[in-house]
Design a protein around this motif. Structure first.
Motif, PDB file in Angstrom:
ATOM      1  N   VAL A 160      44.307  11.163  -6.527  1.00 41.41           N
ATOM      2  CA  VAL A 160      43.692  10.253  -5.558  1.00 41.41           C
ATOM      3  C   VAL A 160      42.709  11.009  -4.672  1.00 41.41           C
ATOM      4  N   PHE A 161      43.103  12.209  -4.228  1.00 37.95           N
ATOM      5  CA  PHE A 161      42.209  13.043  -3.417  1.00 37.95           C
ATOM      6  C   PHE A 161      40.931  13.380  -4.197  1.00 37.95           C
ATOM      7  N   ALA A 162      41.096  13.740  -5.475  1.00 39.25           N
ATOM      8  CA  ALA A 162      39.935  14.035  -6.320  1.00 39.25           C
ATOM      9  C   ALA A 162      39.054  12.800  -6.473  1.00 39.25           C
ATOM     10  N   GLY A 163      39.674  11.622  -6.510  1.00 37.61           N
ATOM     11  CA  GLY A 163      38.908  10.387  -6.598  1.00 37.61           C
ATOM     12  C   GLY A 163      38.035  10.169  -5.366  1.00 37.61           C
ATOM     13  N   TYR A 164      38.593  10.444  -4.171  1.00 38.08           N
ATOM     14  CA  TYR A 164      37.809  10.315  -2.942  1.00 38.08           C
ATOM     15  C   TYR A 164      36.643  11.304  -2.936  1.00 38.08           C
ATOM     16  N   LEU A 165      36.915  12.555  -3.318  1.00 41.90           N
ATOM     17  CA  LEU A 165      35.847  13.546  -3.369  1.00 41.90           C
ATOM     18  C   LEU A 165      34.796  13.173  -4.416  1.00 41.90           C
ATOM     19  N   SER A 166      35.239  12.594  -5.525  1.00 44.00           N
ATOM     20  CA  SER A 166      34.299  12.141  -6.553  1.00 44.00           C
ATOM     21  C   SER A 166      33.361  11.077  -6.003  1.00 44.00           C
ATOM     22  N   PHE A 170      22.262  21.292  -3.303  1.00 42.37           N
ATOM     23  CA  PHE A 170      22.233  20.226  -4.297  1.00 42.37           C
ATOM     24  C   PHE A 170      23.034  20.617  -5.533  1.00 42.37           C
ATOM     25  N   MET A 171      22.875  21.841  -6.026  1.00 45.58           N
ATOM     26  CA  MET A 171      23.597  22.288  -7.218  1.00 45.58           C
ATOM     27  C   MET A 171      25.100  22.407  -6.949  1.00 45.58           C
ATOM     28  N   ILE A 172      25.466  22.903  -5.774  1.00 43.21           N
ATOM     29  CA  ILE A 172      26.892  22.993  -5.425  1.00 43.21           C
ATOM     30  C   ILE A 172      27.501  21.602  -5.336  1.00 43.21           C
ATOM     31  N   LEU A 173      26.742  20.652  -4.760  1.00 38.00           N
ATOM     32  CA  LEU A 173      27.206  19.269  -4.695  1.00 38.00           C
ATOM     33  C   LEU A 173      27.479  18.725  -6.097  1.00 38.00           C
ATOM     34  N   ARG A 174      26.597  19.035  -7.048  1.00 38.52           N
ATOM     35  CA  ARG A 174      26.779  18.560  -8.423  1.00 38.52           C
ATOM     36  C   ARG A 174      28.037  19.145  -9.054  1.00 38.52           C
ATOM     37  N   VAL A 175      28.304  20.422  -8.805  1.00 39.09           N
ATOM     38  CA  VAL A 175      29.510  21.053  -9.364  1.00 39.09           C
ATOM     39  C   VAL A 175      30.761  20.430  -8.762  1.00 39.09           C
ATOM     40  N   ILE A 176      30.764  20.207  -7.447  1.00 41.59           N
ATOM     41  CA  ILE A 176      31.907  19.544  -6.802  1.00 41.59           C
ATOM     42  C   ILE A 176      32.119  18.166  -7.410  1.00 41.59           C
ATOM     43  N   LEU A 177      31.024  17.463  -7.668  1.00 41.90           N
ATOM     44  CA  LEU A 177      31.092  16.142  -8.293  1.00 41.90           C
ATOM     45  C   LEU A 177      31.770  16.225  -9.657  1.00 41.90           C
ATOM     46  N   VAL A 178      31.262  17.101 -10.514  1.00 44.42           N
ATOM     47  CA  VAL A 178      31.801  17.224 -11.880  1.00 44.42           C
ATOM     48  C   VAL A 178      33.272  17.615 -11.854  1.00 44.42           C
ATOM     49  N   TRP A 179      33.593  18.614 -11.066  1.00 42.04           N
ATOM     50  CA  TRP A 179      34.954  19.137 -11.033  1.00 42.04           C
ATOM     51  C   TRP A 179      35.961  18.059 -10.626  1.00 42.04           C
ATOM     52  N   ASN A 180      35.646  17.301  -9.609  1.00 42.18           N
ATOM     53  CA  ASN A 180      36.586  16.290  -9.123  1.00 42.18           C
ATOM     54  C   ASN A 180      36.617  15.049 -10.009  1.00 42.18           C
ATOM     55  N   LEU A 219      36.394  15.181 -13.237  1.00 44.31           N
ATOM     56  CA  LEU A 219      37.282  15.567 -14.331  1.00 44.31           C
ATOM     57  C   LEU A 219      38.747  15.316 -13.966  1.00 44.31           C
ATOM     58  N   PHE A 220      39.133  15.728 -12.782  1.00 48.45           N
ATOM     59  CA  PHE A 220      40.528  15.538 -12.364  1.00 48.45           C
ATOM     60  C   PHE A 220      40.841  14.064 -12.132  1.00 48.45           C
ATOM     61  N   PHE A 221      39.892  13.324 -11.598  1.00 47.35           N
ATOM     62  CA  PHE A 221      40.130  11.906 -11.355  1.00 47.35           C
ATOM     63  C   PHE A 221      40.275  11.138 -12.672  1.00 47.35           C
ATOM     64  N   ILE A 222      39.469  11.491 -13.649  1.00 50.04           N
ATOM     65  CA  ILE A 222      39.574  10.837 -14.962  1.00 50.04           C
ATOM     66  C   ILE A 222      40.899  11.187 -15.626  1.00 50.04           C
ATOM     67  N   LEU A 223      41.325  12.443 -15.529  1.00 53.84           N
ATOM     68  CA  LEU A 223      42.634  12.818 -16.077  1.00 53.84           C
ATOM     69  C   LEU A 223      43.757  12.067 -15.366  1.00 53.84           C
ATOM     70  N   TYR A 224      43.604  11.876 -14.063  1.00 55.52           N
ATOM     71  CA  TYR A 224      44.597  11.119 -13.282  1.00 55.52           C
ATOM     72  C   TYR A 224      44.667   9.667 -13.755  1.00 55.52           C
ATOM     73  N   LEU A 225      43.509   9.026 -13.917  1.00 55.82           N
ATOM     74  CA  LEU A 225      43.486   7.637 -14.382  1.00 55.82           C
ATOM     75  C   LEU A 225      44.027   7.521 -15.801  1.00 55.82           C
ATOM     76  N   GLY A 226      43.675   8.500 -16.647  1.00 60.48           N
ATOM     77  CA  GLY A 226      44.176   8.479 -18.016  1.00 60.48           C
ATOM     78  C   GLY A 226      45.681   8.600 -18.066  1.00 60.48           C
ATOM     79  N   ASP A 227      46.231   9.530 -17.289  1.00 63.07           N
ATOM     80  CA  ASP A 227      47.680   9.723 -17.261  1.00 63.07           C
ATOM     81  C   ASP A 227      48.394   8.477 -16.741  1.00 63.07           C
ATOM     82  N   LYS A 228      47.773   7.808 -15.774  1.00 59.90           N
ATOM     83  CA  LYS A 228      48.432   6.662 -15.139  1.00 59.90           C
ATOM     84  C   LYS A 228      48.337   5.390 -15.971  1.00 59.90           C
TER      85      LYS A 228
END
Length: 387
Positions: free
Chosen positions: A238-244, A271-281, A283-292
């Motif tokens: 859920v936290f990763a979803g908010y950051l996403s 801008f590039m760091i923002l993009r990496v934070i976006l991608v990273w979170n 990934l975790f949010f999608i794994l969270y939704l998939g698991d749920k």
């Protein structure tokens, strides 16, 4: 994950792969209309909802594929020796790649040359020129697409598999049992940020460079395959979803209303760091939704999971060829969208359902295993011939 020394298949990963393939299809449909460079463009460019969708998807869609591929490599090496693994990768990735290079790419290059006034004549007149120079970028002068256009993913995955195999063989035991925790979640994006800031332009494909994808592939094998990851994802999802959501909103606003930073500067770095934070979170949010929500199997998953590889191989050339017939028509953009998306999808699925999956030669060419029933029939024929 193991149970009594047997791996329990994580069906949510299969669903994520299927849905990611569908998303890539929609993304490439959007590329026909949006302002970014592509092989063929509509005569009217959309800078609103289609541009928004392209920006929303473009950062994280291919990282998902490389992460899933890394996880799949871990499980494949638990069940196969290195020789079988190499043989399977060469067949299931290499043959579709060759199909893309020599059969599916020439029409795409031809259409790009025709629509950009770089060639005048029929496809049959163009084909001998397909081997003139290397195709290195959209709008360039070389024609030979040695990476198979959109099948660059297969080429990179094949290279990654061969390069990392010795390393993976040395560390494969016990990888899935090591704990994954907050430390990994916070520290692992740092190498991605460093690459994004220093080496992201090295073979830059689909928003990110080859080294960025290689790191995600290794992460998929070594970290995302750990049994403890699923428990951690449930805690942080859920936290990763908010950051996403926050990072995606910031990225899209920046891209649409301020513009992409073109030169190295402080703004570019942020801008590039923002993009990496976006991608990273994401990934975790999608794994969270998939698991749920997606950890189950049904007939739809069985069918679409097998269809995803041929669908991926076919989707871009079908979109480009259909786009060639409508790009200069005076239809409104929504009308073309409503035409392009369902018609392209229908053509791909007809080709798969009625032709590709029914013939073993085509199955192999499109990265599928030989059908079991056909194997049995072949063995019966051989046995009868011997007798």
């Amino acid at each position: 994950m193991k149970n009594n020394n047997q791996f329990i298949r994580q069906y949510d990963l299969d669903w994520i792969k299927v849905l990611a393939t569908l998303t890539v299809f929609l993304y490439h449909c959007s590329m026909f209309f949006n302002p970014f460079d592509w092989h063929i463009k509509n005569n009217v460019i959309n800078r609103s909802y289609i541009d928004f969708f392209s920006l929303f998807v473009g950062n994280w869609i291919m990282p998902i594929f490389f992460m899933i591929s890394g996880i799949s490599t871990y499980y494949a090496l638990q069940k196969r020796n290195s020789q079988r693994f190499v043989k399977e990768r060469l067949v299931r990735l290499g043959i579709p790649l060759l199909l893309g290079i020599f059969i599916l790419s020439p029409p795409q290059v031809y259409i790009e040359r025709i629509t950009n006034n770089q060639f005048d004549g029929s496809f049959f007149k163009f084909f001998p020129h397909y081997f003139d120079g290397l195709y290195l970028e959209i709008g360039g002068t070389g024609n030979f697409a040695f990476f198979g256009h959109h099948l660059w993913y297969l080429l990179e995955l094949l290279l990654f598999s061969m390069i990392t195999l010795p390393f993976f063989l040395n560390v494969k035991k016990g990888v899935g049992h090591k704990a994954f925790g907050t430390f990994h979640y916070l520290v692992m994006p740092i190498p991605l940020m460093i690459v994004a800031l220093t080496a992201n332009n090295i073979v830059n494909l689909a928003s990110w460079g080859i080294i960025f994808y290689l790191i995600l592939f290794i992460y998929g094998y070594y970290f995302f395959s750990r049994e403890s990851l699923r428990e951690f994802v449930r805690r942080v999802g859920v936290f990763a979803g908010y950051l996403s959501a926050i990072s995606t909103a910031g990225y899209i606003f920046w891209a649409m209303y301020i513009g992409f930073p073109m030169n190295v500067s402080l703004n570019w770095g942020i801008f590039m760091i923002l993009r990496v934070i976006l991608v990273w979170n994401v990934l975790f949010f999608i794994l969270y939704l998939g698991d749920k929500y997606l950890n189950f199997i049904n007939s739809t998953l069985k069918y679409t999971s097998e269809a995803s590889m041929p669908f991926y191989v076919l989707h871009q050339p079908i979109i480009i060829m259909l786009g060639f017939f409508i790009y200069n028509l005076e239809w409104a953009v929504p009308v073309k969208v409503v035409f392009l998306v369902p018609v392209a999808f229908t053509i791909i699925m007809i080709l798969y359902h009625f032709i590709i999956r029914r013939f073993n030669l085509l199955r192999v060419m499109f990265g599928l295993r030989i059908a079991k029933e056909n194997k049995i029939m072949t063995e019966k024929i051989r046995t009868s011939l011997k007798n």
